[in-house]
Design an enzyme around this catalytic site. Structure first.
Site, PDB file in Angstrom:
ATOM      1  N   GLU A 102      33.614  37.885  47.502  1.00  0.00           N
ATOM      2  CA  GLU A 102      34.816  37.806  46.618  1.00  0.00           C
ATOM      3  C   GLU A 102      36.118  38.068  46.995  1.00  0.00           C
ATOM      4  O   GLU A 102      36.434  38.821  47.870  1.00  0.00           O
ATOM      5  CB  GLU A 102      34.477  38.674  45.353  1.00  0.00           C
ATOM      6  N   ASP A 104      39.886  38.593  45.290  1.00  0.00           N
ATOM      7  CA  ASP A 104      40.546  38.673  43.815  1.00  0.00           C
ATOM      8  C   ASP A 104      42.220  38.914  43.851  1.00  0.00           C
ATOM      9  O   ASP A 104      42.417  39.710  44.882  1.00  0.00           O
ATOM     10  CB  ASP A 104      40.054  40.169  43.450  1.00  0.00           C
ATOM     11  N   GLU A 106      44.043  40.297  40.360  1.00  0.00           N
ATOM     12  CA  GLU A 106      43.700  40.769  39.141  1.00  0.00           C
ATOM     13  C   GLU A 106      45.144  41.400  38.498  1.00  0.00           C
ATOM     14  O   GLU A 106      45.662  42.231  39.347  1.00  0.00           O
ATOM     15  CB  GLU A 106      42.726  41.562  38.983  1.00  0.00           C
ATOM     16  N   THR A 120      44.761  43.413  44.246  1.00  0.00           N
ATOM     17  CA  THR A 120      44.280  42.479  45.463  1.00  0.00           C
ATOM     18  C   THR A 120      42.834  43.223  46.048  1.00  0.00           C
ATOM     19  O   THR A 120      43.116  44.447  46.166  1.00  0.00           O
ATOM     20  CB  THR A 120      45.020  42.040  46.590  1.00  0.00           C
ATOM     21  N   ASN A 121      42.025  42.594  46.156  1.00  0.00           N
ATOM     22  CA  ASN A 121      40.830  43.140  46.568  1.00  0.00           C
ATOM     23  C   ASN A 121      39.689  41.884  47.199  1.00  0.00           C
ATOM     24  O   ASN A 121      40.094  40.919  47.169  1.00  0.00           O
ATOM     25  CB  ASN A 121      39.887  43.625  45.626  1.00  0.00           C
ATOM     26  N   GLU A 131      41.002  47.660  47.950  1.00  0.00           N
ATOM     27  CA  GLU A 131      42.086  47.200  46.986  1.00  0.00           C
ATOM     28  C   GLU A 131      43.639  47.661  47.625  1.00  0.00           C
ATOM     29  O   GLU A 131      43.636  48.612  48.269  1.00  0.00           O
ATOM     30  CB  GLU A 131      41.993  47.934  45.692  1.00  0.00           C
ATOM     31  N   TYR A 193      38.730  50.193  29.928  1.00  0.00           N
ATOM     32  CA  TYR A 193      38.125  51.268  30.334  1.00  0.00           C
ATOM     33  C   TYR A 193      38.675  51.418  31.754  1.00  0.00           C
ATOM     34  O   TYR A 193      38.564  52.468  32.148  1.00  0.00           O
ATOM     35  CB  TYR A 193      36.401  50.933  30.365  1.00  0.00           C
ATOM     36  N   TRP A 194      39.545  50.588  32.265  1.00  0.00           N
ATOM     37  CA  TRP A 194      39.759  50.552  33.689  1.00  0.00           C
ATOM     38  C   TRP A 194      41.062  50.078  33.994  1.00  0.00           C
ATOM     39  O   TRP A 194      41.956  50.887  34.582  1.00  0.00           O
ATOM     40  CB  TRP A 194      38.929  49.864  34.486  1.00  0.00           C
ATOM     41  N   ARG A 266      38.446  59.577  47.769  1.00  0.00           N
ATOM     42  CA  ARG A 266      37.292  58.519  47.521  1.00  0.00           C
ATOM     43  C   ARG A 266      36.495  58.198  48.612  1.00  0.00           C
ATOM     44  O   ARG A 266      35.239  58.040  48.323  1.00  0.00           O
ATOM     45  CB  ARG A 266      38.348  56.986  47.183  1.00  0.00           C
TER      46      ARG A 266
END
Length: 278
Positions: A102, A104, A106, A120-121, A131, A193-194, A266
């Site tokens: 994928e 992205d 977004e 962007t991912n 990301e 939620y995000w 992370r």
């Protein structure tokens, strides 16, 4: 007689609108799902409008063909005012399984007056978490702006209008989306939620319906990885120029909100391998 003539004129006008709608780029190249309709903007240009409300949710459109490498762009006019909690997308995906590829772009909505964030991912064989996020340096709801993904065997280039803002490079020993044909998608959905400040600000449904408008879709790409269009070399072998690396640095320095390669909290076992090579 005058009434009949008026009704006849209306019928002809409706037939012309229906005929134009059937030939619209949205219907030519995409399947639709949810709250999506084809239409025209004030200048008479063909547009696709995707809407989101609390009762029936959002919507999107998905390309009828799959592609393996190409250049893809679309003009978007995002939600005005308080768009917190909404997510507007333009992306490529091989599917919804755990091993998907994928790419992205977004757009995460925000409260009135705050910048919209572009996420962007890149996913390869189900591995995402790559990301780069940027505060947009303009109001994306005031006018249309062009968002472009260039995907070739060596790198993925993300571009906003005439500015390249990111290049994701391929390394031979690391996962990269180079084998699975992907569909083009454009969607609008509830990301309360995000999306905004990590879910702290949900959608204010009193502002619904929320609408994103798309126009001038463009794809110059290899269908299914088999048939490439004439002249595809201009993007198939493209890498950022010196000037484009300059705009990448400019975007990172002035507008970057998040970079996965600096997120030690992370990645407690160490940053992804490509982070030390870029």
């Amino acid at each position: 007689m005058a009434r009949w003539s008026h009704l006849a004129s209306l019928a002809v006008a409706l037939a012309l609108v229906q005929a134009a709608s059937s030939a619209h780029w949205l219907n030519d190249y995409f399947f639709t799902d949810g709250n999506v309709r084809a239409g025209y903007d004030a200048s008479g240009r063909e547009v696709a409008m995707v809407s989101l409300n609390q009762q029936s949710g959002g919507g999107g459109f998905n390309s009828k063909k799959k592609f393996l490498f190409g250049e893809f762009s679309i003009k978007m006019k995002l939600i005005p005012g308080n768009s917190a909690g909404t997510v507007s997308c333009f992306y490529l995906s091989s599917g919804t399984d755990d091993y998907r590829d994928e790419i992205d772009m977004e757009f995460m909505g925000n409260a009135t007056g705050q910048p919209v964030v572009l996420n962007t991912n890149v996913w390869a064989n189900g591995d995402g978490k790559k990301e780069h996020q940027f505060d947009l340096w303009f109001d994306p709801s005031a006018d249309f702006h062009t968002y472009t993904i260039t995907w070739n065997p060596e790198n993925i280039i993300f571009q906003v209008d005439d500015k390249v803002i990111r290049c994701f490079k391929r390394y031979g020993d690391l996962a990269y989306p180079n084998a699975k044909p992907m569909q083009v998608h454009a969607t609008l959905w509830d990301g309360s939620y995000w999306a905004t400040e990590k879910g702290k600000i949900p959608i204010d449904w009193s502002g619904a319906p929320f609408t994103v408008t798309y126009r001038e879709y463009f794809a110059d790409a290899c269908v299914g990885g088999r048939k490439c269009p004439p002249g595809s070399g201009k993007w198939m072998y493209r890498q950022p120029s010196k000037a484009e690396w300059g705009t990448i640095s400019w975007a990172e320095k002035n507008f970057m909100r998040y970079n996965y390669c600096t997120d030690g909290w992370r990645f407690t076992q160490g940053l992804p391998a490509e982070c030390s090579r870029n």
